[in-house]
Scaffold this active site. Structure first.
Site, short mmCIF file in Angstrom:
data_model
loop_
_atom_site.label_atom_id
_atom_site.label_comp_id
_atom_site.label_asym_id
_atom_site.label_seq_id
_atom_site.Cartn_x
_atom_site.Cartn_y
_atom_site.Cartn_z
N LYS A 1 2.72 9.97 8.45
CA LYS A 1 2.04 9.48 9.64
C LYS A 1 2.60 9.99 10.97
CE LYS A 1 -0.20 5.34 7.70
NZ LYS A 1 -1.59 5.58 8.02
N ASP B 1 9.30 2.58 1.60
CA ASP B 1 8.12 3.29 2.07
C ASP B 1 8.02 3.04 3.58
OD1 ASP B 1 5.65 4.10 2.91
OD2 ASP B 1 4.59 3.44 1.11
N PHE C 1 0.86 -1.19 0.00
CA PHE C 1 0.00 0.00 0.00
C PHE C 1 0.89 1.23 0.00
CE2 PHE C 1 -2.52 3.48 1.62
CZ PHE C 1 -3.69 3.34 0.89
C1 LIG Z 1 2.99 2.26 3.88
C2 LIG Z 1 2.08 3.40 3.52
N1 LIG Z 1 2.41 4.22 2.52
C3 LIG Z 1 1.65 5.26 2.16
C4 LIG Z 1 0.46 5.52 2.82
C5 LIG Z 1 -0.39 6.68 2.38
O1 LIG Z 1 -0.29 7.69 3.32
P1 LIG Z 1 -1.33 8.92 3.31
O2 LIG Z 1 -2.66 8.35 3.66
O3 LIG Z 1 -0.79 9.86 4.34
O4 LIG Z 1 -1.31 9.50 1.93
C6 LIG Z 1 0.06 4.69 3.87
C7 LIG Z 1 -1.20 4.92 4.57
O5 LIG Z 1 -1.77 4.07 5.20
C8 LIG Z 1 0.89 3.60 4.23
O6 LIG Z 1 0.57 2.78 5.24
#
Ligand SMILES: Cc1ncc(COP(=O)(O)O)c(C=O)c1O
Length: 399
Positions: free
Chosen positions: A245, A215, A128
């Site tokens: 986050k 990520d 994700f």
């Molecule tokens: C690993 C990862 N990358 C990217 C995101 C996307 O982040 P945002 O919702 O702040 O755009 C998330 C959100 O859950 C995530 O868990």
């Protein structure tokens, strides 16, 4: 409730009025123990005094100027993040998806600098990365993509935790320029790879001159018991890392950090964000990092996280209907053999906030600041809920 908000979320019928530490109070005055932290955001708990003070002070001093001027707090935050991570430079934005967008642009421009016209980024099944067009294309979950064709070209997917598959894909795609991977897949079901996986990705990327892009939006900023999850592997540094986050403890801020071959790829005019790295957001992030350091929260997460995982295992492992109990720091996943989304409501009734992801994985992301009593309460409540749920549902045993 109102029809004026676009219905993009399946929201629960509950609203919170205030929060303190690991506890939230709803609009009817009922208290809940938060084992989710706004999905890995409020890592210092709700309304942490150091963050509140920093935001208050900055709100009274200067909220926003523009990235056309110098922003000393942004410089300070970049210095701090690079010194904690061993990376070289940071770009600031407002969310995880935006941090990954920056990473994707870096990968493409890096490819173009090597004469590759149609660069390919290798991404993982079950990943994700966000909800923008490029990040939802990178995401390995068809549900996120349905209805949004045409997707963005230039992504190739391989199974997670499979170095042979990665090598084969790179062999097959001479246009490959980067590998984008989560150190632990959060939304994908708290999937913890083999200990050698990340080191293997690093070695392959180095050998093939691909950017290793991590990520760490969910795993970063202390969640796994190190500042960044990659630091569990000695001597490993990625070329690109995205954060968001927990960085602002609820104040929206994201960052994309670069090192090695990714340094210098983006130049003036190549990327930007109006709000990214403004004084208010940076003041919150600096307070977050200082608090994690001063309160020795990394060691706390390592010890208490290991303790909680062993308690979950001793109470749930081997139970009929429990497929696997896994965890890393303060990320816990309890996978059942049956879908279990209804557990979220059962937990709410019991005064506990949890999440279910990937249909059948109970995901817990408690604030890093919980004490031993709160940890024991989370373990006890979750185990009782799971066992009661399984006793009333037709479940399969796992051999
Ligand atoms: C690993 C990862 N990358 C990217 C995101 C996307 O982040 P945002 O919702 O702040 O755009 C998330 C959100 O859950 C995530 O868990």
């Amino acid at each position: 409730m109102t029809d004026s908000v676009m219905p993009t979320y399946g929201r629960l019928d509950i609203a919170f009025a205030k929060g303190q530490g690991a506890w939230l109070t709803d609009t009817n005055g009922k208290q809940y123990l938060d084992a989710l932290s706004g999905i890995a955001v409020c890592n210092l708990g709700h309304c942490h005094p150091a963050v509140t003070k920093a935001i208050q002070h900055q709100a009274e001093t200067l909220v926003h100027t523009s990235n056309v001027y110098q922003i000393p707090l942004q410089n300070q935050l970049a210095d701090k993040l690079t010194s904690l991570s061993g990376m070289k430079q940071a770009f600031f934005c407002n969310s995880g998806a935006e941090a990954n967008e920056a990473a994707i642009k870096i990968a493409r421009k890096y490819g173009h600098s090597k004469g590759i016209d149609k660069p390919v980024i290798i991404v993982m099944d079950g990943s994700f990365h966000g909800r923008t067009m490029a990040t939802l294309t990178a995401t390995g979950n068809a549900k996120v993509q349905v209805g949004f064709d045409p997707l963005v070209p230039g992504f190739v997917r391989v199974p997670y935790n499979d170095l042979d598959a990665l090598r084969m894909a790179i062999g097959h795609w001479p246009e490959a320029v980067a590998v984008l991977v989560e150190p632990v897949q959060g939304e994908g079901g708290v999937k913890v790879p083999e200990p050698e996986f990340l080191a293997g990705v690093r070695a392959i990327c180095t050998q093939r001159k691909l950017l290793m892009m991590l990520d760490e939006v969910q795993t970063g900023v202390g969640r796994t018991g190190q500042w960044f999850a990659f630091q569990h592997n000695e001597a490993l540094v990625p070329d690109v890392m995205s954060l968001a986050k927990g960085l602002g403890n609820g104040m929206p801020i994201g960052a994309c950090l670069v090192s090695g071959a990714a340094v210098g790829v983006l130049q003036a005019g190549n990327h930007g964000s109006t709000f990214g790295g403004n004084p208010l957001a940076c003041s919150a992030a600096l307070a977050v990092l200082e608090t994690i350091e001063n309160d020795k929260l990394l060691a706390h997460v390592q010890t208490l996280g290991a303790d909680m995982l062993s308690q979950f295992k001793s109470r749930l492992k081997g139970q009929v209907g429990v497929k696997e109990v896994r965890g890393f720091g303060f990320m816990f996943g309890i996978e059942l053999t049956v879908p279990c989304a209804e557990l979220v409501k059962l937990a709410l009734a019991d005064g506990l906030l949890i999440n279910v992801t990937a249909d059948s994985v109970i995901r817990l992301l408690p604030p890093l600041v919980i004490n031993a009593e709160e940890a024991a309460l989370i373990v006890d409540k979750v185990c009782k809920l799971v066992l009661e749920f399984l006793s009333t549902h037709a479940v399969e045993s796992v051999a």
